[in-house]
Design a protein around this motif. Structure first.
Motif, PDB file in Angstrom:
ATOM      1  N   PRO A  50      46.490  39.981  33.987  1.00  0.00           N
ATOM      2  CA  PRO A  50      45.296  39.223  33.613  1.00  0.00           C
ATOM      3  C   PRO A  50      44.114  39.485  34.546  1.00  0.00           C
ATOM      4  O   PRO A  50      42.966  39.484  34.088  1.00  0.00           O
ATOM      5  N   GLU A  51      44.378  39.722  35.816  1.00  0.00           N
ATOM      6  CA  GLU A  51      43.310  39.997  36.755  1.00  0.00           C
ATOM      7  C   GLU A  51      42.639  41.351  36.543  1.00  0.00           C
ATOM      8  O   GLU A  51      41.628  41.656  37.184  1.00  0.00           O
ATOM      9  N   PRO A  90      34.467  38.787  35.227  1.00  0.00           N
ATOM     10  CA  PRO A  90      33.573  37.620  35.177  1.00  0.00           C
ATOM     11  C   PRO A  90      33.424  36.961  36.541  1.00  0.00           C
ATOM     12  O   PRO A  90      34.415  36.669  37.209  1.00  0.00           O
ATOM     13  N   GLY A  91      32.187  36.752  36.958  1.00  0.00           N
ATOM     14  CA  GLY A  91      31.922  36.097  38.220  1.00  0.00           C
ATOM     15  C   GLY A  91      32.143  36.944  39.456  1.00  0.00           C
ATOM     16  O   GLY A  91      32.062  36.423  40.574  1.00  0.00           O
ATOM     17  N   LYS A  92      32.419  38.221  39.280  1.00  0.00           N
ATOM     18  CA  LYS A  92      32.675  39.095  40.414  1.00  0.00           C
ATOM     19  C   LYS A  92      31.734  40.291  40.411  1.00  0.00           C
ATOM     20  O   LYS A  92      31.109  40.605  39.409  1.00  0.00           O
ATOM     21  N   GLN A  93      31.645  40.948  41.558  1.00  0.00           N
ATOM     22  CA  GLN A  93      30.834  42.141  41.682  1.00  0.00           C
ATOM     23  C   GLN A  93      31.563  43.351  41.098  1.00  0.00           C
ATOM     24  O   GLN A  93      32.785  43.366  41.005  1.00  0.00           O
ATOM     25  N   ARG A  94      30.787  44.342  40.712  1.00  0.00           N
ATOM     26  CA  ARG A  94      31.381  45.570  40.222  1.00  0.00           C
ATOM     27  C   ARG A  94      32.162  46.236  41.347  1.00  0.00           C
ATOM     28  O   ARG A  94      31.691  46.314  42.482  1.00  0.00           O
ATOM     29  N   GLU A  95      33.353  46.709  41.038  1.00  0.00           N
ATOM     30  CA  GLU A  95      34.198  47.310  42.042  1.00  0.00           C
ATOM     31  C   GLU A  95      34.755  48.646  41.584  1.00  0.00           C
ATOM     32  O   GLU A  95      34.907  48.911  40.391  1.00  0.00           O
ATOM     33  N   LEU A  96      35.071  49.468  42.551  1.00  0.00           N
ATOM     34  CA  LEU A  96      35.669  50.771  42.280  1.00  0.00           C
ATOM     35  C   LEU A  96      37.095  50.600  41.790  1.00  0.00           C
ATOM     36  O   LEU A  96      37.869  49.823  42.353  1.00  0.00           O
TER      37      LEU A  96
END
Length: 120
Positions: free
Chosen positions: A87-88, A41-47
């Protein structure tokens, strides 16, 4: 025609484990690479992790030592085993394949995603 379907997401407590699966169908082309990505949530898609045609794996620093990526060519399925979840790690997880359609053309195919929620 080429489709990817993720499964295995859900709610888990911190420290727990989940295994996500990505089943491919209609894949008649050569697969260059495949991998898992996530978007929190609130972040860009990451590898998250990738596995090459030769079996070489790469992992994001944030998941090294906790996640394992694998594939079963016979079942046309890719997996990510996620241990010691934090959680992250909460995010929608997507599988991805890069297909070679021709000598000069490639195609990225994405699944619809599966939600992983890690509670404190």
């Amino acid at each position: 025609q080429v489709q990817l379907a993720e499964s295995g997401g859900g709610l888990v407590q911190a420290g727990g484990s989940l295994r996500l699966s990505c089943a491919g169908s209609g894949i008649i082309y050569s697969i260059n690479d495949m991998g898992w990505y996530r978007q929190a949530p609130g972040k860009q898609r990451e590898l998250v992790a990738t596995i090459s045609g030769s079996g070489t794996t790469k992992f994001a620093d944030s998941v090294k030592g906790r996640f394992t990526i694998s594939r079963d060519a016979a079942k046309n399925t890719m997996y990510v085993q996620m241990n010691s979840l934090k959680p992250e790690d909460t995010a929608v997880y997507y599988c991805n394949i890069n297909l070679r359609l021709s000598l000069i053309r490639t195609l990225e195919v994405w699944g619809q995603g599966t939600l992983v929620t890690v509670s404190s």
